[in-house]
Design an enzyme around this catalytic site. Structure first.
Site, PDB file in Angstrom:
ATOM      1  N   SER A   1      49.264  89.761 -41.153  1.00 21.53           N
ATOM      2  CA  SER A   1      49.131  89.035 -39.873  1.00 21.53           C
ATOM      3  C   SER A   1      47.766  89.302 -39.244  1.00 21.53           C
ATOM      4  CB  SER A   1      50.218  89.492 -38.892  1.00 21.53           C
ATOM      5  OG  SER A   1      51.476  89.106 -39.350  1.00 21.53           O
TER       6      SER A   1
ATOM      7  N   ARG B   1      44.465  86.636 -38.606  1.00 21.15           N
ATOM      8  CA  ARG B   1      43.938  86.424 -37.253  1.00 21.15           C
ATOM      9  C   ARG B   1      42.461  86.786 -37.171  1.00 21.15           C
ATOM     10  NH1 ARG B   1      49.269  86.789 -37.213  1.00 21.15           N
ATOM     11  NH2 ARG B   1      50.507  86.121 -35.405  1.00 21.15           N
TER      12      ARG B   1
ATOM     13  N   ARG C   1      59.371  73.818 -44.824  1.00 20.51           N
ATOM     14  CA  ARG C   1      59.542  74.649 -43.623  1.00 20.51           C
ATOM     15  C   ARG C   1      59.313  73.857 -42.333  1.00 20.51           C
ATOM     16  NH1 ARG C   1      56.751  80.324 -44.589  1.00 20.51           N
ATOM     17  NH2 ARG C   1      57.980  80.781 -42.743  1.00 20.51           N
TER      18      ARG C   1
ATOM     19  N   SER D   1      58.813  83.309 -31.770  1.00 22.03           N
ATOM     20  CA  SER D   1      57.990  83.115 -32.965  1.00 22.03           C
ATOM     21  C   SER D   1      56.529  83.386 -32.646  1.00 22.03           C
ATOM     22  CB  SER D   1      58.132  81.675 -33.480  1.00 22.03           C
ATOM     23  OG  SER D   1      57.072  81.396 -34.375  1.00 22.03           O
TER      24      SER D   1
ATOM     25  N   ASP E   1      60.706  90.330 -40.942  1.00 23.34           N
ATOM     26  CA  ASP E   1      60.286  90.281 -42.348  1.00 23.34           C
ATOM     27  C   ASP E   1      60.877  91.433 -43.168  1.00 23.34           C
ATOM     28  OD1 ASP E   1      58.825  88.014 -41.842  1.00 23.34           O
ATOM     29  OD2 ASP E   1      56.927  89.060 -41.576  1.00 23.34           O
TER      30      ASP E   1
ATOM     31  N   LYS F   1      62.414  80.890 -43.832  1.00 18.70           N
ATOM     32  CA  LYS F   1      61.214  81.627 -44.274  1.00 18.70           C
ATOM     33  C   LYS F   1      60.785  81.070 -45.638  1.00 18.70           C
ATOM     34  CE  LYS F   1      60.826  84.329 -40.706  1.00 18.70           C
ATOM     35  NZ  LYS F   1      59.686  84.145 -39.815  1.00 18.70           N
TER      36      LYS F   1
ATOM     37  N   ARG G   1      58.937  88.683 -50.555  1.00 22.38           N
ATOM     38  CA  ARG G   1      59.706  89.799 -49.964  1.00 22.38           C
ATOM     39  C   ARG G   1      61.074  89.965 -50.640  1.00 22.38           C
ATOM     40  NH1 ARG G   1      55.975  91.417 -46.555  1.00 22.38           N
ATOM     41  NH2 ARG G   1      55.004  89.888 -45.194  1.00 22.38           N
TER      42      ARG G   1
HETATM   43  C1  S3P Z   1      54.065  86.054 -38.576  1.00 20.75           C
HETATM   44  C2  S3P Z   1      55.128  85.825 -37.756  1.00 20.75           C
HETATM   45  C3  S3P Z   1      56.525  85.780 -38.243  1.00 20.75           C
HETATM   46  C4  S3P Z   1      56.666  86.446 -39.610  1.00 20.75           C
HETATM   47  C5  S3P Z   1      55.589  86.002 -40.539  1.00 20.75           C
HETATM   48  C6  S3P Z   1      54.211  86.351 -40.009  1.00 20.75           C
HETATM   49  C7  S3P Z   1      52.704  86.029 -37.989  1.00 20.75           C
HETATM   50  O1  S3P Z   1      56.931  84.443 -38.349  1.00 20.75           O
HETATM   51  O2  S3P Z   1      57.928  86.168 -40.150  1.00 20.75           O
HETATM   52  O3  S3P Z   1      55.744  86.629 -41.798  1.00 20.75           O
HETATM   53  O4  S3P Z   1      51.754  86.529 -38.616  1.00 20.75           O
HETATM   54  O5  S3P Z   1      52.569  85.528 -36.864  1.00 20.75           O
HETATM   55  P1  S3P Z   1      57.558  83.631 -37.100  1.00 20.75           P
HETATM   56  O6  S3P Z   1      56.532  83.507 -36.076  1.00 20.75           O
HETATM   57  O7  S3P Z   1      57.950  82.291 -37.678  1.00 20.75           O
HETATM   58  O8  S3P Z   1      58.736  84.423 -36.664  1.00 20.75           O
END
Ligand code: S3P
Length: 452
Positions: A22, A26, A143, A188, A336, A363, A409
């Protein structure tokens, strides 16, 4: 590729896991739209993050990848001379083009399997005055994207897509956006982040309310890049600034990758692992809380803060686990890691009930169905519910043939279940681990070497 694993006695040793997925996404995204050069140390060189890099290169952003002590490798697919395979972590330099410097790509952008790339990038594309098409692999096309496209349209973007705009491929034409006040229907971080990124291009403030706190890496990093962003209880307010400013980022190890070894150490006898340099942002540590509730012996050592993110070494030991109930506010903090939690539950005493986790069904695969099928195949007593699962702990799982459903995962969770099982397990299609943790099986072998 199939993977054959045999039950083992223990794992022992000290490792570090690759960079947080994540945070890597970013850092690349904010670096691309900042002024100046953003240097990212510990960037995760796994497929998902490489998709993000590829998308920005296609929009004219120069990105340089360097492997520690091994020289520079440029180009879309690094050549990796001198390596058996691509290293998992690199120093990535992003030559930012500023908020308004991206250029229209020549063709569609492809995010591969990466939900984070498509959703967050949609927010940035909504602010560009050109049209872009964005798509991904078969899993991405299934998705839900309406959760992002709907509020982005409210901000003024025009977006078309399959299924009335709710699935990829998406065609996004940005332009003049206006800030909105928006209550997220689900917790989310991807949706929240997409709207905050779009908010950088909007007139007026964007205010987002979350039902439960989801991971806040975007907010922390935006602040570090000079954005005007603040949180008051469950609301985040972003007010546009003229520019973001590049900075150096050090990415900590990914707790979502560490989680597999933490759970393995807890369920295997005579085990002890230390995982160094792991991000322990409280919005991500649900797995530690849940395992501890189950009776796990987990210690947080050497806690420090890097770029506003909490980081520590984590030690886990064999523990007699017991079943627990998990639901409510912890779910976004463990979302996750629920597949690996299910593995721990399968070898705990008593029953574990996981609820409020229907998001798992959308997911990379339907993770509720995938884990119920996989763990049942190894002899676990596990039942699917509408929003989670119920697992009766059992003495010892038995080897069998199981399916990863092409979901990284699920593949890694079933691998840990296989280590705790008697006999041999075959997991089909494990190549998908390269989505987030290309060296997972090597790391497992390394820890096992010091075990048995
Ligand atoms: C993530 C947010 C989560 C997570 C994903 C990574 C992110 O998803 O499940 O693996 O980096 O913002 P959601 O925002 O759909 O919950």
């Amino acid at each position: 590729m199939d993977k054959i694993l045999r039950g083992i006695q223990s794992i022992r040793g000290s490792i570090s896991v690759p960079g947080d997925k994540s945070i890597s996404h970013r850092a690349a995204m904010l670096g691309a739209i900042a002024d100046g050069i953003t240097e990212i140390e510990g960037f995760l060189m796994a497929e998902d993050c490489l998709s993000t890099i590829d998308c920005f290169r296609k929009m004219g952003v120069e990105i340089e990848i360097t492997y520690e002590n091994k020289g520079r490798i440029d180009g879309e697919e690094p050549g990796c001379e001198g390596f058996d395979s691509r290293p998992e972590s690199a120093v990535v330099k992003i030559f930012g083009r500023g908020l308004y410097g991206l250029k229209k790509p020549d063709g569609p952008l492809c995010v591969g399997n990466s939900g984070t790339t498509i959703r967050l990038l949609s927010g940035i594309l909504a602010g560009q005055d050109f049209e872009t098409e964005i798509t991904g692999d078969e899993s991405i096309k299934k998705r839900p994207m309406g959760r992002v496209t709907w509020p982005l349209k409210l901000m003024g973007a025009s977006i078309d897509g399959a299924d009335g705009g709710s699935r990829a491929p998406l065609k996004i034409r940005g332009g003049r956006l206006k800030g909105i006040e928006y209550k997220l229907p689900i917790a989310s971080a991807q949706v929240k982040s997409a709207l905050l990124l779009a908010g950088l291009y909007a007139e007026g403030s964007t205010i987002i309310e979350e039902p439960e706190k989801s991971r806040d890496h975007t907010e922390i990093m935006m602040k570090a890049f000079g954005a005007d962003i603040c949180r008051e209880s469950n609301k985040i307010r972003l007010t546009p600034v003229e520019r973001l400013t590049a900075r150096k980022i050090r990415v900590p190890g990914d707790i979502s990758s560490a989680a597999f070894f933490l759970a393995a150490a807890c369920i295997l006898p005579d085990s002890e692992v230390i995982i160094e340099n792991v991000g322990i942002n409280p919005t991500r540590t649900g797995i530690i809380d849940a395992l501890r509730l189950m009776g796990a012996d987990i210690q947080i050592l050497n806690e420090r803060t890097i770029n506003g993110e909490a980081v520590a070494d984590i030690k886990a030991k064999s523990s007699g686990l017991k079943g627990i109930e998990v639901g409510g506010a912890i779910i976004p903090r463990i979302i996750d890691e629920i597949p690996i939690l299910a593995v721990a539950a399968a070898s705990a005493r008593g029953t574990t009930v996981i609820r409020d986790a229907a998001e798992l069904r959308v997911k990379e695969s339907n993770r509720i169905a995938a884990m119920v099928e996989g763990l049942s195949g190894l002899g676990a007593r596990i039942k699917e519910t509408a929003d989670g699962m119920e697992i009766q702990g059992t003495n010892r799982l038995k080897g069998g043939r199981v399916n990863s459903f092409g979901d990284h995962r699920i593949a890694m969770s079933l691998a840990i279940a296989a280590l705790g099982a008697e006999g041999e397990t075959i997991i089909n299609d494990v190549d998908c681990v390269k989505i987030s943790y290309p060296g997972f099986f090597d790391a497992l072998a390394e820890l096992n070497k010091f075990g048995d």
